[in-house]
Design an enzyme around this catalytic site. Structure first.
Site, PDB file in Angstrom:
ATOM      1  N   CYS A 393      59.566  51.717  71.791  1.00  0.00           N
ATOM      2  CA  CYS A 393      59.396  50.792  71.989  1.00  0.00           C
ATOM      3  C   CYS A 393      60.412  49.516  70.720  1.00  0.00           C
ATOM      4  O   CYS A 393      61.818  49.745  72.132  1.00  0.00           O
ATOM      5  CB  CYS A 393      58.201  49.613  70.881  1.00  0.00           C
ATOM      6  N   LEU A 394      60.707  48.942  69.557  1.00  0.00           N
ATOM      7  CA  LEU A 394      61.753  48.290  69.592  1.00  0.00           C
ATOM      8  C   LEU A 394      63.213  49.565  69.116  1.00  0.00           C
ATOM      9  O   LEU A 394      64.524  48.555  69.288  1.00  0.00           O
ATOM     10  CB  LEU A 394      61.952  47.661  68.136  1.00  0.00           C
ATOM     11  N   HIS A 519      53.891  52.899  73.595  1.00  0.00           N
ATOM     12  CA  HIS A 519      53.722  53.669  72.381  1.00  0.00           C
ATOM     13  C   HIS A 519      53.389  54.893  72.763  1.00  0.00           C
ATOM     14  O   HIS A 519      52.010  55.027  72.650  1.00  0.00           O
ATOM     15  CB  HIS A 519      52.769  52.645  71.783  1.00  0.00           C
ATOM     16  N   GLU A 521      52.368  57.616  70.943  1.00  0.00           N
ATOM     17  CA  GLU A 521      51.983  58.025  69.889  1.00  0.00           C
ATOM     18  C   GLU A 521      50.533  57.941  69.467  1.00  0.00           C
ATOM     19  O   GLU A 521      49.365  58.371  69.022  1.00  0.00           O
ATOM     20  CB  GLU A 521      52.284  57.965  68.464  1.00  0.00           C
TER      21      GLU A 521
HETATM   22  N1  GLN Z   1      60.012  43.725  68.982  1.00  0.00           N
HETATM   23  C1  GLN Z   1      60.009  43.732  69.699  1.00  0.00           C
HETATM   24  C2  GLN Z   1      59.420  43.488  71.209  1.00  0.00           C
HETATM   25  O1  GLN Z   1      58.557  42.587  71.126  1.00  0.00           O
HETATM   26  C3  GLN Z   1      59.174  45.476  70.249  1.00  0.00           C
HETATM   27  C4  GLN Z   1      57.751  45.578  69.604  1.00  0.00           C
HETATM   28  C5  GLN Z   1      57.298  47.222  68.887  1.00  0.00           C
HETATM   29  O2  GLN Z   1      58.045  47.374  68.260  1.00  0.00           O
HETATM   30  N2  GLN Z   1      56.145  47.391  69.235  1.00  0.00           N
HETATM   31  O3  GLN Z   1      59.048  43.279  72.136  1.00  0.00           O
END
Ligand code: GLN
Length: 563
Positions: A393-394, A519, A521
């Site tokens: 994700c991030l 995600h 996980e």
């Molecule tokens: N902040 C980022 C977004 O909103 C990543 C979100 C996250 O890592 N769950 O896209």
């Protein structure tokens, strides 16, 4: 159908109610999930539910330091992390219906009141709030699959003001279901007092007394203790708590939480619970479970993997990631030794120093600007030094930013989450997110399909062309920069066809560099580790000179042609 009749029909499903006493943090979620496993191991159709006493509608708006991980279900509900334990232990998908909060309950009741559903009546905690709680417990039984048993975990500790309506609701529910269709389990603490050299049963007595005042008599007591309780102590607890001594179980600390169902089974809880619920006695099958637990307890080696996150003081923020590494490690017969690094540290110290003793780097998800530059530096080091890298994700967004800045000549490229005025917004808000002002449940949430490029690391891991994975984000790879990024050598190997969104990126000429917008996980289970965690750990083992199980080694040694 009138509501009473609907409820009676659903009540063929039996219920187990689990409450907690004395102190919080006794591991009620894991204990409940383990009891679920005892039933599942006997072939019963099991589901679980968590009742949370807070007023937030869901934990989606809570800070990870407050609440730990937000667990996202297939249907996109942001739920308590205990639902993660449930899925991992009973190996069944949870949904929105499996987590209710006080916020949701009151919201529903007040909405009905405004609509005029209770016209003429005074709306009260009993029967309206309790009625709504009971309706939600029945709703789980009325889901798509028939169920034999539903385990309901009441959040908080007996004695909390907030949990009172839930305790009243489970009391009423038990009455409605009848003795043979409901069981009450109370998890308590039996502390050892060093100066007296004794374990003390008084806190448990008080907690059960409080429960009985509300009208709930526990059938079973699970006593958390740092040592086995002898027969006499169990007899004493049983006598004072009005519970048969055979139904007082001690739950000592375990090496791995996955051992708990085996331990409870050995103590006889499965059999006793079946008898209480008037279910035919059956022998459980723990063969596969046992073999994985053995691997976790007796690893043949160890591999060190760094996690560069920003909520690392609260490990519960990364609960599912930690568990995924346990599953993947067990698959390879090794222990994954996680090195937790505060992302901001990469802004002061050199990445080489911080990652020098690690065989791989994982950058997890997150929100907000703090630590982002550190994450980007960490990714840069992994890319340049051929260190296996897994971004989530991030973590994937950081990898794209790093690549744009350092490989595609886009100086100061950024995500508009952190720098709205950047010249190169390589990560940007999804169009449908632009007008969204509300914060609760408004992200891209839950399961979406993703198509994989043949020959990619992702395809090798999943061994299929299409997968589904769960999401929780607002920002995405900006498609207007995709061509430029790909020309620089970034591979978009997974794409959501519906919205043409990049879901997976990889790099050419790197042993294992893969990042995902979703995600993974959230879908790893003890007996089937997530393919990406499995292969990432395999690649880290190769990096450290160890031998992963064969298929991964082969895949990792022959970098795919990704043209
Ligand atoms: N902040 C980022 C977004 O909103 C990543 C979100 C996250 O890592 N769950 O896209």
């Amino acid at each position: 159908m009138p509501p009473r009749k609907a409820a009676r029909k659903a009540s063929r499903t039996k219920y187990v109610f689990i409450t907690g006493g004395v102190v919080s943090s006794l591991g009620k979620g894991v204990a409940s999930a383990s009891i679920g496993r005892l039933l599942k191991a006997r072939g019963l159709r099991v589901s679980m539910m968590k009742l949370d006493p807070y007023i937030n509608v869901d934990p989606g708006t809570m800070n990870p330091f407050q609440h730990g991980e937000v667990y996202v279900t297939e249907d996109g509900a942001e739920t308590d992390l205990d639902l993660g334990h449930y899925e991992r232990f009973i190996d069944e998908d949870m949904s929105r219906a499996n987590n209710a909060t006080t916020g949701q309950i009151y919201h529903a009741v007040i909405t009905k009141e405004r609509r005029g559903d209770y016209l003429g009546a005074t709306v009260q905690v009993i029967p309206h709030i309790t009625g709504e709680i009971i309706a939600r417990m029945h709703a789980v039984a009325q889901g798509p699959k028939p169920l034999d048993v539903i385990l309901v975990e009441v959040g908080g500790t007996v004695g909390d003001i907030e949990s009172l309506p839930y305790l009243e609701a489970i009391r009423q529910m038990g009455l409605e279901l009848g003795r043979k269709n409901a069981a009450y389990i109370h998890l308590t603490l039996v502390p050892f007092i060093a100066t007296a050299r004794e374990v003390k049963t008084k806190p448990t007595q008080h907690s059960v007394k409080e429960l009985r005042e509300i009208g709930v008599q526990p059938d079973f007591l699970l006593c958390r203790s740092d040592r086995p309780l002898d027969k006499k102590v169990k007899e004493k607890i049983g006598l004072f708590c009005n519970v048969s001594k055979d139904d007082v179980f001690d739950v000592p600390d375990v090496d791995t939480v996955y051992e708990l169902p085996l331990l409870l089974e050995r103590e006889g809880l499965g059999k006793r619970l079946l008898a209480q619920l008037d279910l035919p006695s059956q022998d459980p099958d723990f063969t596969q479970w046992q073999s994985v637990v053995r691997k976790i307890k007796h690893p043949k080696g160890s591999v060190r993997i760094a996690i560069a996150g920003k909520y690392i003081e609260v490990r519960d923020s990364y609960k599912s990631i930690i568990e995924s590494f346990i599953h993947a490690g067990a698959h390879h017969g090794i222990h994954v030794d996680l090195k937790w690094i505060e992302a901001e540290e990469f802004e002061n110290d050199s990445a080489e120093e911080l990652l020098g003793d690690c065989a791989g780097l994982l950058v997890p998800g997150g929100f907000g600007e703090r630590g982002i530059e550190g994450k980007i530096s960490a990714v840069k080091f992994a890319r340049m030094s051929n260190l296996p890298f897994f971004g989530i994700c991030l973590g994937m967004q950081a990898a794209v930013i790093e690549f744009a800045r350092n490989m595609c000549g886009m100086a100061r490229a950024h995500s508009t989450e952190f720098m709205p005025t950047t010249k190169y917004p390589v990560i940007d808000l999804m169009p449908e997110q632009r007008g969204v002002r509300q914060k609760g449940a408004t992200m891209r949430l839950g399961s979406y399909p993703c198509f994989l490029t043949r020959g990619s690391l992702a395809h090798q891991a999943f061994r299929t062309d299409a997968i589904t994975e769960r999401h929780r984000h607002r920002f995405e790879v900006n498609n207007s920069f995709r061509e430029k990024l790909e020309a620089g050598g970034l591979k978009c190997t997974g794409v959501w066809p519906g919205g043409d969104l990049v879901e997976i990126i990889e790099l050419k000429n790197h042993p294992w560099f893969l990042a995902v917008q979703f995600h993974p996980e959230l879908k790893s289970r003890l007996t089937h580790p997530h393919p990406l965690f499995r292969d990432f750990v395999g690649a880290c083992m190769i990096q450290s000179g160890a031998r992963p199980v064969e298929d991964v080694q082969k895949a990792a040694l022959e970098p795919a042609t990704q043209e």
